[in-house]
Scaffold this motif. Sequence first.
Motif, short mmCIF file in Angstrom:
data_model
loop_
_atom_site.label_atom_id
_atom_site.label_comp_id
_atom_site.label_asym_id
_atom_site.label_seq_id
_atom_site.Cartn_x
_atom_site.Cartn_y
_atom_site.Cartn_z
N ASP A 22 2.20 3.82 10.05
CA ASP A 22 0.79 3.64 10.87
C ASP A 22 -0.29 3.95 9.81
OD1 ASP A 22 2.02 3.15 13.26
OD2 ASP A 22 2.51 5.22 13.58
N ALA A 23 -1.49 3.18 9.82
CA ALA A 23 -2.62 3.14 9.05
C ALA A 23 -3.15 4.44 9.47
CB ALA A 23 -3.43 2.18 9.17
N PRO A 24 -4.19 5.16 8.66
CA PRO A 24 -4.31 4.61 7.25
C PRO A 24 -3.24 5.32 6.42
CG PRO A 24 -5.69 6.55 7.82
CD PRO A 24 -5.19 6.13 8.94
N VAL A 25 -2.60 4.51 5.51
CA VAL A 25 -1.85 5.36 4.22
C VAL A 25 -2.00 4.73 3.02
CG1 VAL A 25 0.16 5.08 6.22
CG2 VAL A 25 -0.18 3.05 4.71
N ARG A 26 -1.63 5.31 2.14
CA ARG A 26 -1.56 5.07 0.87
C ARG A 26 -0.14 4.29 0.45
NH1 ARG A 26 -1.34 7.90 -4.51
NH2 ARG A 26 -0.74 9.64 -3.44
N SER A 27 -0.28 3.13 -0.05
CA SER A 27 1.04 2.56 -0.47
C SER A 27 1.34 2.47 -1.69
CB SER A 27 0.95 1.13 -0.03
OG SER A 27 0.52 0.71 1.39
N ILE A 28 2.55 2.96 -2.21
CA ILE A 28 3.11 2.79 -3.64
C ILE A 28 4.19 1.86 -3.78
CG2 ILE A 28 4.05 4.30 -5.21
CD1 ILE A 28 3.16 6.74 -3.27
N TRP A 29 4.00 1.11 -4.60
CA TRP A 29 5.10 -0.19 -5.07
C TRP A 29 5.65 0.48 -6.43
CZ3 TRP A 29 0.51 -1.37 -2.73
CH2 TRP A 29 0.69 -1.89 -1.37
N VAL A 30 6.91 0.91 -6.33
CA VAL A 30 7.52 1.12 -7.61
C VAL A 30 8.40 0.00 -8.02
CG1 VAL A 30 9.20 2.86 -8.67
CG2 VAL A 30 7.64 3.54 -6.60
N ALA A 31 8.10 -0.15 -9.77
CA ALA A 31 8.75 -1.10 -10.24
C ALA A 31 10.33 -0.69 -10.28
CB ALA A 31 8.25 -1.28 -11.72
N GLY A 32 11.16 -1.68 -10.48
CA GLY A 32 12.70 -1.47 -10.41
C GLY A 32 12.80 -0.39 -11.23
#
Length: 138
Positions: free
Chosen positions: A26-36
């Motif tokens: 649920d917002a607000p969130v901080r998103s983290i995309w981790v490279a493989g």
Amino acid sequence: MSNGVRLIRNHQLTQQVDYAYAAVADAPVRSIWVAGACPLDLNGETVAVGDYAGQAHQVMRNLITALEGAGASLTDVAKTTVYVASSRQSDLVTAWEVYREYMGEHDVPSTLLGVTVLGYYDQLVEVEAVAVLPGARD
């Protein structure tokens, strides 16, 4: 503080899987995309050549380190993809069992794929992840 990820288990689908079918943040969130996360040591060398379990352990240790660098942990992960360079289901299961050991009760939605080849020499396993943290970073 609880994390921003809520796992969804739909009882209209089989419960014989060891992952949730969906995750909600649920917002607000901080998103983290981790490279493989790859089975590389600090020198950039592939570890545990020929060993699916050994590489999966290194991959998961590297994933934890990458998440920590962003202020997150495995329990903040909302989705993963596990890549295994093999056409043999038993090799995929070997990597998956190590992955599950690290994820524990946090059984996020995940896709397990057998692929032809991965990016580094002698690489057999890779895991990419998306994580969320509650609230925006100050």
